[in-house]
Scaffold this motif. Structure first.
Motif, PDB file in Angstrom:
ATOM      1  N   ARG A 154      41.631  -8.216  33.572  1.00  8.28           N
ATOM      2  CA  ARG A 154      41.402  -7.236  34.501  1.00  8.28           C
ATOM      3  C   ARG A 154      39.909  -7.420  34.769  1.00  8.28           C
ATOM      4  O   ARG A 154      39.053  -7.088  33.641  1.00  8.28           O
ATOM      5  N   THR A 174      36.427  -5.661  35.484  1.00 10.97           N
ATOM      6  CA  THR A 174      35.899  -4.358  35.470  1.00 10.97           C
ATOM      7  C   THR A 174      35.190  -4.026  36.637  1.00 10.97           C
ATOM      8  O   THR A 174      34.738  -4.966  37.243  1.00 10.97           O
ATOM      9  N   ALA A 227      35.362  -9.185  32.315  1.00  8.11           N
ATOM     10  CA  ALA A 227      36.911  -9.085  32.476  1.00  8.11           C
ATOM     11  C   ALA A 227      37.244  -8.555  30.968  1.00  8.11           C
ATOM     12  O   ALA A 227      36.657  -8.895  29.937  1.00  8.11           O
ATOM     13  N   LYS A 283      44.294  -6.615  30.124  1.00  7.83           N
ATOM     14  CA  LYS A 283      45.246  -5.679  30.877  1.00  7.83           C
ATOM     15  C   LYS A 283      45.688  -4.710  29.837  1.00  7.83           C
ATOM     16  O   LYS A 283      46.147  -5.039  28.682  1.00  7.83           O
TER      17      LYS A 283
END
Lengths: 153, 354
Positions: free
Chosen positions: A83, A85, A150, A153
């Motif tokens: 994911r 940021t 990143a 998750k």
């Protein structure tokens, strides 16, 4: 401090390329001779506008390769486990703008191409301003200790 | 040795004015976004204009120099003095031509066109060649390509201009120009309002081919005033054809077809340009500095006094590297599709901290 779930060498290569591009980009301005950078042993080359320009092209091509590789892999699977940021997403957008405006500058410099001066101005200033924005964002990320683009998750 | 002055068949200025009308019609149309990128194919329809200077006709009267000054007088700098002290003062020195506005034997911010003279012996004959020198208006101008602020630009009608409102006067354009054409005036321009001590040093000035006249479909001043019809202007393809035909007619030579990859200023001469290049070291026009003449001949040419030797295409390497820049993202995509990324991720150092 957030962890980086991707190989360290990608981070290092990216940081090296951005730093070297920043330097060779800044020295597109006539600074090296005025501020005596050329007098430092081993740095005389910084006063050669053409040489610095060519190095900028080569580094730019390398960053384009790395960015395209990362984008494809994000779509292929990294996106499922990683994911971006908030600051990461902002920097991705800025780097994307820098790469695009840089490519447009390369295009503009081809011998068979003449763009309207208004577009040239837009491209050049977009490149310059995005560079400054990236610098600010990188500094903020570094100070907050969230420099990874990143996280898992 | 008999001095010979070549005269070739004069070409009607009216005819060229007509041709200009055809060419400038295209140039005057504002570029629509979809048409922004124009291939520089030298065809009348693309609007790119070139000038031809028949050196066999020039008598060195200086009318073009005067006309250039009058036509562009309102563009000349009016510097604010005293200049701000710049840092570092040893390296960032002001360049001030404002008290030397009458200098006409070299290019200055107040003199965008000057005459060079070359006494050349060629094939047993003596030639007295006068050469109006100004911006070459390159087809791929490094001053425009390399300007970090977009202050110098080539327009779609083939002329290169420097915007005095954007120029910081760093003089990079003069450094990267193979002929070192643009000239700097300190104490004027944007840098005074930004960082007068740390960034910039004035504004660069050079021939802009009287864009204010061209935009109205009129001839640039140096062309209109010439009593000998030395210069003609028109769509580049026509001008190139004329230059070649003229050179063939006088068994002469063309300068500007190959130099720096091609320029929109073409010179035709009855003698080789290599000989002219050697000769203009000896005398750079009627008002040439006597001390300079006596000085090292090689140093007589340089910024403000452009040479006339061969010039390689200075942007050629960038043109080649551009291919790499365009291929790089495609290669990156291909590498990603072929599985390079997943392999990288699998071998990643989970938990790596930075």
């Amino acid at each position: 401090m957030k962890t980086r779930p991707y190989p360290a060498w990608i981070s290092r290569l990216f940081i090296f390329l951005v730093a070297a591009l920043s330097f060779t980009g800044l020295t597109q301005m006539p600074l090296a001779k005025r501020y005596a950078l050329t007098t430092i042993p081993g740095m005389a080359w910084t006063g050669d506008f053409y040489l610095v320009h060519k190095i900028h092209y080569v580094l730019g091509a390398m960053l384009l390769f790395l960015a395209a590789l990362a984008a494809v892999n994000w779509l292929k699977g990294w996106g499922r486990t990683l994911r971006l940021t908030g600051l990461g997403a902002a920097r991705v957008a800025v780097v994307g703008g820098l790469l695009l405006s840089g490519l447009l500058r390369v295009y503009r410099n081809l011998p068979g191409v003449t763009l309207d001066p208004a577009y040239i101005l837009t491209i050049e200033w977009a490149h310059l301003i995005l560079f400054m924005v990236l610098g600010v964002l990188a500094l903020v990320a570094l100070m907050r200790g969230v420099s990874a683009y990143a996280v898992r998750k | 040795m008999a001095e010979k002055k070549h005269r070739t068949g004069t070409v009607s200025r009216r005819g060229f004015l007509k041709a200009l009308g055809v060419g400038s019609a295209g140039a005057l149309v504002p570029a629509a976004p979809a048409l922004a990128a124009q291939e520089r194919v030298p065809a009348p329809s693309d609007g790119e204009l070139a000038t031809l200077l028949d050196l066999s006709k020039c008598i060195g009267c200086g009318a073009c120099v005067e006309a250039c000054r009058e036509s562009n007088a309102d563009k000349f700098p009016e510097p604010v003095k005293p200049f701000s002290e710049m840092l570092p003062s040893r390296r960032a020195k002001p360049e001030d031509w404002s008290d030397l506005r009458d200098v006409d034997d070299r290019l200055t911010p107040y003199n965008w066109l000057f005459l060079q003279n070359a006494q050349v012996e060629y094939r047993g004959e003596s030639f007295d060649i006068n050469i109006p020198r100004r911006c070459m208006h390159c087809q791929n101008p490094p001053c425009a390509n390399m300007c970090p602020f977009g202050a110098a630009n080539k327009q779609v009608n083939g002329l290169t201009r420097i915007s005095p409102n954007l120029c910081m006067g760093g003089a990079k354009c003069r450094t990267v120009c193979p002929w070192h054409i643009p000239q700097r005036q300190s104490g004027v321009g944007l840098y005074r309002h930004l960082m007068p001590r740390l960034a910039g040093n004035g504004v660069m000035y050079k021939c802009d081919r009287c864009y204010q006249l061209l935009d109205k479909g009129e001839l640039p001043a140096c062309i209109a005033v010439c009593p000998e019809n030395v210069q003609t202007i028109g769509p580049r393809a026509e001008i190139v054809a004329r230059a070649k035909a003229l050179a063939e007619e006088m068994n002469g030579f063309v300068y500007g077809l190959e130099e720096n990859g091609g320029t929109n200023t073409l010179y035709v001469s009855p003698v080789p340009f290599g000989l002219i290049d050697q000769a203009i070291d000896k005398d750079s026009g009627p008002g040439a500095d006597k001390k300079l003449r006596a000085a090292d001949k090689a140093k007589a040419l340089g910024p403000g006094r452009p040479p006339m030797g061969p010039v390689k295409d200075v942007m050629a390497d960038e043109t080649n590297l551009a291919t790499a820049a365009f291929i790089a993202p495609v290669a990156g995509i291909a590498a990603g599709v072929l599985g390079l990324g997943s392999k990288l991720l699998n071998t990643g150092e989970d938990g790596h901290e930075d």
